[in-house]
Design an enzyme around this catalytic site. Sequence first.
Site: not given
Length: 136
Positions: A12-13, A55
């Site tokens: 996950d960003i 994301e």
Amino acid sequence: MLGDPYAVLMLDIDHFKNVNDTYGHQTGDQVLKLVAVVMSDCVPEGAVCSRFGGEEFVILLRKHRMDEAYQMAERIRNAILMSKTPYSLTLTVLIGVSLYPEHGKSREGVFLAADMALYQAKAEGRNRTIAAEISA
């Protein structure tokens, strides 16, 4: 039984919404593409990398032990951190790592264990890799 052992890396960003809100969705798209390229460059042939939504990304590594999968996740995390980004953004990610069959006897169980490790990484301060616990 699902066959050979495998590892799931869920990525996950960190603070991606801020990228979109501050620099626009076009820059957000560039960041997503950058993460995809870095991931693909860091994994061995035969690994499966895919965007999961928003994301989040998922990587499937066949026949990997936890130490190998964790080292690969750290390589990806550090490569993303060192990447040249639009607007010289500092880009960090968090990664949850799980294994079949240690963390689940089904695809869903292994996936859930990686997801739980990802949320633990968020709770511990982001920009990190967390291995799932056997009890997951």
